[in-house]
Design an enzyme around this catalytic site. Structure first.
Site, PDB file in Angstrom:
ATOM      1  N   SER A 127     -15.782   2.858 -94.801  1.00 58.87           N
ATOM      2  CA  SER A 127     -14.865   4.539 -95.925  1.00 58.87           C
ATOM      3  C   SER A 127     -16.319   4.552 -96.707  1.00 58.87           C
ATOM      4  CB  SER A 127     -13.522   4.539 -95.816  1.00 58.87           C
ATOM      5  OG  SER A 127     -13.939   6.080 -96.995  1.00 58.87           O
ATOM      6  N   TYR A 152      -5.922   0.633 -99.507  1.00 57.12           N
ATOM      7  CA  TYR A 152      -6.262   0.879 -98.696  1.00 57.12           C
ATOM      8  C   TYR A 152      -7.686   0.428 -99.431  1.00 57.12           C
ATOM      9  CZ  TYR A 152      -9.350   4.146 -95.842  1.00 57.12           C
ATOM     10  OH  TYR A 152      -9.670   4.859 -95.209  1.00 57.12           O
ATOM     11  N   LYS A 156     -10.967  -1.574 -97.232  1.00 59.25           N
ATOM     12  CA  LYS A 156     -12.284  -1.546 -96.329  1.00 59.25           C
ATOM     13  C   LYS A 156     -13.518  -2.181 -97.114  1.00 59.25           C
ATOM     14  CE  LYS A 156     -11.497   2.130 -93.606  1.00 59.25           C
ATOM     15  NZ  LYS A 156     -10.781   1.525 -91.779  1.00 59.25           N
TER      16      LYS A 156
HETATM   17  C1  UD1 Z   1      -9.548  10.429 -98.548  1.00 64.52           C
HETATM   18  C2  UD1 Z   1      -9.573   8.564 -99.468  1.00 64.52           C
HETATM   19  C3  UD1 Z   1     -10.413   7.859 -98.213  1.00 64.52           C
HETATM   20  C4  UD1 Z   1     -10.372   8.388 -96.582  1.00 64.52           C
HETATM   21  C5  UD1 Z   1     -10.238  10.057 -96.524  1.00 64.52           C
HETATM   22  C6  UD1 Z   1      -9.692   9.712 -94.699  1.00 64.52           C
HETATM   23  C7  UD1 Z   1      -9.303   7.471-100.903  1.00 64.52           C
HETATM   24  C8  UD1 Z   1      -9.444   7.989-101.814  1.00 64.52           C
HETATM   25  N1  UD1 Z   1     -10.184   8.934-100.698  1.00 64.52           N
HETATM   26  O1  UD1 Z   1     -10.348  10.738 -98.853  1.00 64.52           O
HETATM   27  O2  UD1 Z   1     -10.572   6.901 -98.292  1.00 64.52           O
HETATM   28  O3  UD1 Z   1     -11.555   7.967 -95.615  1.00 64.52           O
HETATM   29  O4  UD1 Z   1      -9.088  10.003 -97.725  1.00 64.52           O
HETATM   30  O5  UD1 Z   1     -10.223  11.657 -94.659  1.00 64.52           O
HETATM   31  O6  UD1 Z   1      -9.944   7.028-101.097  1.00 64.52           O
HETATM   32  N2  UD1 Z   1      -6.770  18.549-102.347  1.00 64.52           N
HETATM   33  C9  UD1 Z   1      -6.317  19.641-101.987  1.00 64.52           C
HETATM   34  N3  UD1 Z   1      -5.063  19.798-101.828  1.00 64.52           N
HETATM   35  C10 UD1 Z   1      -4.556  18.289-100.712  1.00 64.52           C
HETATM   36  C11 UD1 Z   1      -5.398  18.077-100.210  1.00 64.52           C
HETATM   37  C12 UD1 Z   1      -6.383  17.486-100.421  1.00 64.52           C
HETATM   38  O7  UD1 Z   1      -6.383  19.946-103.053  1.00 64.52           O
HETATM   39  O8  UD1 Z   1      -3.688  19.450-100.621  1.00 64.52           O
HETATM   40  C13 UD1 Z   1      -8.345  17.643-101.522  1.00 64.52           C
HETATM   41  C14 UD1 Z   1      -8.618  16.519-103.086  1.00 64.52           C
HETATM   42  O9  UD1 Z   1      -7.844  16.565-104.294  1.00 64.52           O
HETATM   43  C15 UD1 Z   1      -9.707  16.084-102.605  1.00 64.52           C
HETATM   44  C16 UD1 Z   1     -10.729  16.918-101.502  1.00 64.52           C
HETATM   45  O10 UD1 Z   1      -9.048  18.332-101.035  1.00 64.52           O
HETATM   46  O11 UD1 Z   1     -10.898  16.855-103.515  1.00 64.52           O
HETATM   47  C17 UD1 Z   1     -10.204  16.205-100.158  1.00 64.52           C
HETATM   48  O12 UD1 Z   1      -8.969  15.484 -99.740  1.00 64.52           O
HETATM   49  P1  UD1 Z   1      -8.321  14.750 -98.998  1.00 64.52           P
HETATM   50  O13 UD1 Z   1      -8.813  14.908 -97.446  1.00 64.52           O
HETATM   51  O14 UD1 Z   1      -7.058  14.053 -99.149  1.00 64.52           O
HETATM   52  O15 UD1 Z   1      -9.780  13.302 -98.433  1.00 64.52           O
HETATM   53  P2  UD1 Z   1     -10.120  12.391 -99.807  1.00 64.52           P
HETATM   54  O16 UD1 Z   1      -8.923  11.672-100.534  1.00 64.52           O
HETATM   55  O17 UD1 Z   1     -11.025  12.509-100.559  1.00 64.52           O
END
Ligand code: UD1
Length: 341
Positions: A127, A152, A156
């Site tokens: 990842s 987690y 990785k």
């Molecule tokens: C996370 C994991 C990554 C994993 C991926 C799987 C970490 C730090 N991150 O990535 O390892 O591979 O998920 O898909 O380990 N957001 C919102 N509102 C929400 C949900 C998310 O604003 O309800 C924003 C988050 O702040 C972020 C972006 O959307 O900026 C993407 O979030 P998310 O889909 O959870 O993925 P990551 O955190 O980037």
């Protein structure tokens, strides 16, 4: 010529099911094994429908069981293994670190142990989380790995190291680690996709569940980041594009094309998208309005990360092809399929 067989551990899950489809369509035999601890049979049934193959072998087992893993490799002739079977909830890993270290490390070591005895090459699902908060963007495979903020993420990094060291020590095997950026979307058939349990942590499932009315409102975590519109930037990679990268990597391993015994590839588009841009694109392509609000930053989120995918483009011959619009339309079609609409 006899077909090569690929074992897909965790093959009933979101990424594993899409990879199974692409491998079968590329002419490989696939053996799926999964303990079904984080999914039901929806995606595996979908895989059978998409491929028209009712006979895909499936074994219900956990790779934490060394004897069962050894038996699987003894019972089947396996040419390569793609290892997905792992826990993946970042927040849960902080609350229950031992659950994550035990499961994610032990299962992978059991796979390597069985594979090395038989000269079976290994592809590991890593990842972009291993890069932490990068100083320089986009990240290449040479960018430094940063200390992880979660168990987690640590698993990785550790699994990458376990594979690197094993490949170095055991001349019978080679390994590839694919570092995924943010996989989103669903198969264009809408028969397989992401099936989060409970409240989704990831952005796109939260968006589609809000659009369908299962959630009231999407919270956008933070609009005061030092980015063009203040929201975080990520590299969202279509799940079918991501799945195809595995086919290219398996082909490279099985055709004896690897230049090093252990290779690492970024699997991303190379283009950053902000949370707000993604929300707007979802609204536009699906012709709907999403209920969203700005909320405080989420702990552990990095400001921005996106891939330099040129190594995968050059060495694997793989490139992301699907547009954000296609991907977000597919994600929405899948959510509607789940709702029976
Ligand atoms: C996370 C994991 C990554 C994993 C991926 C799987 C970490 C730090 N991150 O990535 O390892 O591979 O998920 O898909 O380990 N957001 C919102 N509102 C929400 C949900 C998310 O604003 O309800 C924003 C988050 O702040 C972020 C972006 O959307 O900026 C993407 O979030 P998310 O889909 O959870 O993925 P990551 O955190 O980037």
């Amino acid at each position: 010529m006899e077909k090569k067989r690929v074992l897909v551990s965790g093959g009933a899950g979101f990424i594993g099911s899409h990879v199974t489809v692409e491998l079968i369509e590329a002419g490989y035999d696939v053996l799926v094994a999964d303990d079904m601890s984080n999914c039901d049979s929806t995606c595996f049934e979908g895989v059978k429908k998409i491929t028209g193959r009712d006979d895909i072998p499936f074994v219900k087992m956990t790779f934490c069981d060394a004897a069962a893993t050894e038996k699987l490799f003894a019972d089947w002739k396996i040419d390569a293994v793609i290892h997905f079977a792992a826990f993946k909830a970042v927040g849960e890993s902080v609350a229950e670190p031992l659950k994550y270290y035990k499961n994610n490390l032990e299962s992978f070591m059991n796979v390597i142990e069985a594979a090395r005895k038989r000269g079976c090459n290994i592809l590991f699902s890593s990842s972009a989380t291993v890069y932490g908060e990068p100083d320089i963007l986009p990240v290449t495979e040479q960018s430094p790995r940063m200390p992880s903020t979660s168990p987690y993420g640590n698993t990785k990094q550790m699994c990458e190291d376990i594979l690197r060291d094993s490949v170095k020590a055991y001349s019978s095997i080679k390994g590839i680690a694919l570092r995924y950026f943010n996989p989103i979307g669903a198969h264009p058939s809408a028969l397989i996709g992401e099936l989060p349990r409970g409240v989704p942590n990831n952005l796109v499932p939260f968006i589609t569940q809000t659009a369908i009315g299962k959630r009231e409102c999407l919270s956008i975590f933070g609009n005061d980041y030092p980015t063009p519109d203040g929201t975080c930037q990520r590299d969202y990679i279509d799940i079918v594009d991501l799945a195809r990268a595995h086919v290219y990597a398996v082909r490279r391993m099985l055709d004896g094309k690897m230049e090093q015994d252990y290779e690492i590839y970024n699997v991303g588009t190379g283009t950053p998208l902000s949370v707000l841009e993604l929300v707007k694109a979802f609204e536009k392509v699906n012709n709907l309005k999403l209920n969203y609000k700005f909320a405080p930053r989420r702990d552990g989120d990095v400001t921005a990360i996106w891939a330099d995918p040129s190594l995968a483009n050059e060495k694997l011959g793989w490139k992301a092809t699907r547009t954000t619009e296609e991907t977000l339309a597919a994600a929405w079609a899948w959510e509607k399929h789940l709702a029976g609409k």
